[in-house]
Design an enzyme around this catalytic site. Structure first.
Site, PDB file in Angstrom:
ATOM      1  N   LYS A  22      -1.835  84.024  89.282  1.00  0.00           N
ATOM      2  CA  LYS A  22      -2.637  83.165  90.175  1.00  0.00           C
ATOM      3  C   LYS A  22      -3.584  82.310  89.328  1.00  0.00           C
ATOM      4  CE  LYS A  22      -6.415  84.999  92.167  1.00  0.00           C
ATOM      5  NZ  LYS A  22      -7.697  84.310  91.954  1.00  0.00           N
ATOM      6  N   ASN A  23      -4.247  82.943  88.369  1.00  0.00           N
ATOM      7  CA  ASN A  23      -5.307  82.243  87.624  1.00  0.00           C
ATOM      8  C   ASN A  23      -4.796  81.334  86.518  1.00  0.00           C
ATOM      9  OD1 ASN A  23      -7.077  83.392  89.359  1.00  0.00           O
ATOM     10  ND2 ASN A  23      -7.857  84.921  87.916  1.00  0.00           N
ATOM     11  N   CYS A 116     -20.675  83.416  96.127  1.00  0.00           N
ATOM     12  CA  CYS A 116     -19.490  84.185  96.542  1.00  0.00           C
ATOM     13  C   CYS A 116     -19.887  85.651  96.465  1.00  0.00           C
ATOM     14  CB  CYS A 116     -18.309  83.777  95.679  1.00  0.00           C
ATOM     15  SG  CYS A 116     -17.716  85.010  94.579  1.00  0.00           S
ATOM     16  N   ARG A 121     -22.197  82.445  90.585  1.00  0.00           N
ATOM     17  CA  ARG A 121     -21.083  81.674  90.007  1.00  0.00           C
ATOM     18  C   ARG A 121     -21.350  80.161  89.996  1.00  0.00           C
ATOM     19  NH1 ARG A 121     -15.551  84.110  92.222  1.00  0.00           N
ATOM     20  NH2 ARG A 121     -14.724  83.084  90.360  1.00  0.00           N
ATOM     21  N   PRO A 122     -22.414  79.740  89.311  1.00  0.00           N
ATOM     22  CA  PRO A 122     -22.694  78.304  89.220  1.00  0.00           C
ATOM     23  C   PRO A 122     -21.616  77.574  88.412  1.00  0.00           C
ATOM     24  CG  PRO A 122     -24.100  79.516  87.729  1.00  0.00           C
ATOM     25  CD  PRO A 122     -23.352  80.543  88.531  1.00  0.00           C
ATOM     26  N   VAL A 123     -21.670  76.253  88.445  1.00  0.00           N
ATOM     27  CA  VAL A 123     -20.712  75.451  87.665  1.00  0.00           C
ATOM     28  C   VAL A 123     -21.460  74.504  86.729  1.00  0.00           C
ATOM     29  CG1 VAL A 123     -18.763  75.597  89.271  1.00  0.00           C
ATOM     30  CG2 VAL A 123     -20.517  73.829  89.614  1.00  0.00           C
ATOM     31  N   ASP A 124     -22.682  74.913  86.359  1.00  0.00           N
ATOM     32  CA  ASP A 124     -23.516  74.043  85.503  1.00  0.00           C
ATOM     33  C   ASP A 124     -22.862  73.728  84.167  1.00  0.00           C
ATOM     34  OD1 ASP A 124     -24.045  76.908  85.294  1.00  0.00           O
ATOM     35  OD2 ASP A 124     -25.391  76.367  83.663  1.00  0.00           O
ATOM     36  N   ASP A 309     -11.663  91.586  86.054  1.00  0.00           N
ATOM     37  CA  ASP A 309     -10.783  91.630  87.232  1.00  0.00           C
ATOM     38  C   ASP A 309     -10.052  92.957  87.380  1.00  0.00           C
ATOM     39  OD1 ASP A 309      -9.777  88.111  87.162  1.00  0.00           O
ATOM     40  OD2 ASP A 309     -11.615  89.128  87.765  1.00  0.00           O
ATOM     41  N   ILE A 331     -19.967  90.601  83.371  1.00  0.00           N
ATOM     42  CA  ILE A 331     -19.627  89.205  83.662  1.00  0.00           C
ATOM     43  C   ILE A 331     -20.303  88.702  84.938  1.00  0.00           C
ATOM     44  CG2 ILE A 331     -17.726  87.571  84.097  1.00  0.00           C
ATOM     45  CD1 ILE A 331     -17.521  88.700  81.314  1.00  0.00           C
ATOM     46  N   ARG A 401      -5.002  86.660  98.950  1.00  0.00           N
ATOM     47  CA  ARG A 401      -5.335  85.559  98.022  1.00  0.00           C
ATOM     48  C   ARG A 401      -4.726  85.804  96.643  1.00  0.00           C
ATOM     49  NH1 ARG A 401     -11.485  83.829  98.270  1.00  0.00           N
ATOM     50  NH2 ARG A 401     -10.546  82.391  96.807  1.00  0.00           N
TER      51      ARG A 401
HETATM   52  C1  EPZ Z   1     -12.334  83.064  86.474  1.00  0.00           C
HETATM   53  O1  EPZ Z   1     -13.415  82.744  87.326  1.00  0.00           O
HETATM   54  C2  EPZ Z   1     -11.318  83.785  87.346  1.00  0.00           C
HETATM   55  N1  EPZ Z   1     -10.865  82.895  88.420  1.00  0.00           N
HETATM   56  C3  EPZ Z   1     -11.959  85.048  87.933  1.00  0.00           C
HETATM   57  O2  EPZ Z   1     -10.948  85.745  88.649  1.00  0.00           O
HETATM   58  C4  EPZ Z   1     -12.424  85.927  86.780  1.00  0.00           C
HETATM   59  O3  EPZ Z   1     -13.074  87.065  87.306  1.00  0.00           O
HETATM   60  C5  EPZ Z   1     -13.393  85.141  85.892  1.00  0.00           C
HETATM   61  O4  EPZ Z   1     -12.759  83.940  85.422  1.00  0.00           O
HETATM   62  C6  EPZ Z   1     -13.821  85.941  84.667  1.00  0.00           C
HETATM   63  O5  EPZ Z   1     -12.699  86.301  83.930  1.00  0.00           O
HETATM   64  C7  EPZ Z   1      -9.966  81.929  88.124  1.00  0.00           C
HETATM   65  O6  EPZ Z   1      -9.533  81.790  87.000  1.00  0.00           O
HETATM   66  C8  EPZ Z   1      -9.545  81.057  89.254  1.00  0.00           C
HETATM   67  P1  EPZ Z   1     -16.296  82.234  84.697  1.00  0.00           P
HETATM   68  P2  EPZ Z   1     -14.545  81.713  86.808  1.00  0.00           P
HETATM   69  O7  EPZ Z   1     -16.640  80.791  84.814  1.00  0.00           O
HETATM   70  O8  EPZ Z   1     -13.950  80.751  85.864  1.00  0.00           O
HETATM   71  C9  EPZ Z   1     -21.038  82.268  84.682  1.00  0.00           C
HETATM   72  C10 EPZ Z   1     -10.025  86.864  90.475  1.00  0.00           C
HETATM   73  O9  EPZ Z   1     -10.304  87.963  90.935  1.00  0.00           O
HETATM   74  N2  EPZ Z   1     -20.941  80.796  84.700  1.00  0.00           N
HETATM   75  O10 EPZ Z   1     -15.544  82.711  83.507  1.00  0.00           O
HETATM   76  O11 EPZ Z   1     -15.252  81.212  88.010  1.00  0.00           O
HETATM   77  C11 EPZ Z   1     -20.502  82.899  85.960  1.00  0.00           C
HETATM   78  O12 EPZ Z   1     -21.505  82.959  86.947  1.00  0.00           O
HETATM   79  C12 EPZ Z   1     -11.125  85.918  90.065  1.00  0.00           C
HETATM   80  O13 EPZ Z   1      -8.856  86.453  90.254  1.00  0.00           O
HETATM   81  C13 EPZ Z   1     -22.105  80.040  84.670  1.00  0.00           C
HETATM   82  O14 EPZ Z   1     -23.217  80.580  84.640  1.00  0.00           O
HETATM   83  O15 EPZ Z   1     -15.506  82.672  86.000  1.00  0.00           O
HETATM   84  C14 EPZ Z   1     -20.094  84.273  85.501  1.00  0.00           C
HETATM   85  O16 EPZ Z   1     -21.239  85.121  85.493  1.00  0.00           O
HETATM   86  C15 EPZ Z   1     -12.490  86.464  90.442  1.00  0.00           C
HETATM   87  N3  EPZ Z   1     -22.024  78.679  84.681  1.00  0.00           N
HETATM   88  C16 EPZ Z   1     -19.632  84.040  84.051  1.00  0.00           C
HETATM   89  O17 EPZ Z   1     -20.190  82.773  83.662  1.00  0.00           O
HETATM   90  C17 EPZ Z   1     -20.809  78.036  84.719  1.00  0.00           C
HETATM   91  O18 EPZ Z   1     -20.788  76.783  84.708  1.00  0.00           O
HETATM   92  C18 EPZ Z   1     -18.124  83.958  83.897  1.00  0.00           C
HETATM   93  O19 EPZ Z   1     -17.662  83.069  84.881  1.00  0.00           O
HETATM   94  C19 EPZ Z   1     -19.627  78.815  84.744  1.00  0.00           C
HETATM   95  C20 EPZ Z   1     -19.716  80.185  84.729  1.00  0.00           C
END
Ligand code: EPZ
Length: 421
Positions: A22-23, A116, A121-124, A309, A331, A401
């Site tokens: 999926k990812n 969520c 989970r910000p996107v900054d 995960d 994480i 999902r």
């Molecule tokens: C991906 O999410 C996966 N989803 C998640 O899988 C997975 O748990 C996660 O990576 C960690 O491995 C997809 O790939 C679609 P991150 P993602 O950005 O990219 C912080 C599942 O169950 N962060 O690596 O959203 C964030 O809050 C899902 O299949 C910021 O602060 O995760 C988190 O604490 C759940 N600012 C950490 O980094 C940002 O701009 C890691 O998040 C981006 C992230």
């Protein structure tokens, strides 16, 4: 709302085939926006999140054709550069259209994903990386409004960008954006997840020039344009890991086909430490156990460390294992939603900050529980497979999902599981 009814206590035996990840599929579907000719994919799993992404791309004007696991995406006539709140609130990974839209069309309006269940989970970091490439970005009314129209040739500019945190989709968004930028981009502290690597393999087939994917420094030399290609999505290591834990917990023997063991080193090591027998033979893994497992300590971290995960699944395994274990989630700040539900089944778990202390118990008792997020739901299914009597899991749309044909695969392994409305 659909629910799953499971009769516990049956050791799983048989074999299943692991689906495409999926990812990996989610970013690769969005990468179609970068190409002037069709992208053809195989091993695209039949999952809710995949449906949502294809619907979003279709609304933008991508011509999508789908036949079972085969998907063809033609982005030659994209007319809309927007991902609305209605779309993004159902799936935060919609943020993955931001980089491709900016890179190919110079404009994007994408709703900020809300919070969520598992964390804010910000996107900054996605936004800061695009700004480092010259994008003008404003956040207004809950939307990310991005543009490159002020830049020379309206193109993003290559840049060196150090990511403060390891972010999987952040790395993917920026890699896709950089593929069409003018000049070279260096992403430092990049995510090393296999799904990031698979996206890079696909982008390079499309004409991108990406080096270092799978390491923490990725170098992307921007090109003028990208074309479609054919790509088979990498196997879903988290789906595979979930069924491996199911085999170990129920005390059965399960063979998984279409799986790359080297994507699961940390998970395999922990299963062996727990006492399960794990045999690797090419693209198959066989897990065998007598169901009597030792408790194992878990600490999640970015790949190649133990994957977040898989944390909920191993907590379910520890709930019935011999001894006490510590499960530490580094994480996400709120990824213990499954604990209270596991406690309803009789698990003995206490939480102290980002660490859960799990005291193995001799048995779990079936009950009605509620799914809250994708992997928490998986841990409840696993607990239901070993609990005495019947377990009813409500709100299983979370499961749909991320787990393709879940009931069919579990039934093929001898489980007594059925879906009810
Ligand atoms: C991906 O999410 C996966 N989803 C998640 O899988 C997975 O748990 C996660 O990576 C960690 O491995 C997809 O790939 C679609 P991150 P993602 O950005 O990219 C912080 C599942 O169950 N962060 O690596 O959203 C964030 O809050 C899902 O299949 C910021 O602060 O995760 C988190 O604490 C759940 N600012 C950490 O980094 C940002 O701009 C890691 O998040 C981006 C992230």
């Amino acid at each position: 709302m659909d629910k799953l009814i499971i009769e516990g206590g049956i050791p799983l035996h048989g074999e299943i085939t692991v689906s495409g990840a999926k990812n990996a599929a989610l970013p690769i579907l969005c990468a179609s926006l970068l190409a002037e000719t069709p992208l053809e994919l195989t091993s695209v799993a039949a999952l809710k999140d995949i449906d949502t992404t294809l619907k979003l791309l279709d609304i933008m004007g991508v011509k999508v054709t789908r036949d079972a696991d085969k998907v063809k995406l033609d982005a030659s006539e994209v007319g809309s550069f927007e991902a609305t709140y209605e779309m993004v609130k159902t799936m935060r990974a919609s943020i993955l259209v931001l980089g491709p839209l900016l890179a190919r069309f110079g404009s994007a309006r994408v709703s900020l994903p809300g919070g969520c269940a598992i964390g804010s989970r910000p996107v900054d970091l996605h936004i800061k990386g695009l700004q480092a490439m010259g994008a003008a970005i404003h956040i207004t009314h809950g939307y990310i409004q991005a543009s490159t129209l002020h830049l020379p040739n309206r193109r993003l500019q290559g840049a060196r960008y150090y990511m403060d945190m390891v972010t999987v989709t952040g790395t993917e968004n920026l890699m896709m954006a950089a593929a069409l930028a003018s000049g070279t981009t260096i992403l430092e502290n990049a995510a090393k997840e296999p799904e990031v690597f698979d996206l890079a393999v696909c982008l390079n087939k499309m004409g991108a020039k990406i080096k270092g994917a799978g390491t923490d420094v990725i170098t992307i030399e921007g090109v003028e344009k990208l074309n479609g290609a054919s790509h088979n999505i990498v196997c879903d290591r988290i789906e595979a890991g979930t069924y491996m834990v199911a085999a170990a917990m129920t005390g059965g023997e399960v063979k998984l086909n279409n799986v790359q063991a080297d994507l699961l080193d940390a998970v395999i090591d922990k299963l062996r430490e727990a006492g399960a027998e794990v045999t690797i033979d090419g693209e198959t893994i066989t897990v065998k156990s007598d169901g009597k497992l030792n408790a194992v300590n878990i600490r999640t971290a970015p790949h190649p460390a133990f994957p977040t995960d898989m944390q909920a699944q191993f907590m379910a395994m520890n709930a019935m294992a011999e001894g006490v274990s510590k499960v530490t989630e580094t994480i996400f700040e709120n990824r213990f939603m499954h604990v209270q539900e596991l406690q309803r089944l009789g698990a003995d778990i206490s939480i102290d900050g980002n660490t859960a202390l799990v005291q193995g118990v001799s048995h779990l008792d079936g009950a009605t529980v509620m799914a809250t997020d994708l992997r928490a739901s998986a841990s409840l299914v696993l607990a239901g497979l070993v609990a005495r009597g019947e377990t009813v899991i409500e709100r299983i749309y979370h499961l749909d999902r991320g787990y393709e044909f879940l009931e069919a695969k579990l039934t093929a392994l001898g489980a007594k599981v059925k879906r009810a409305h």
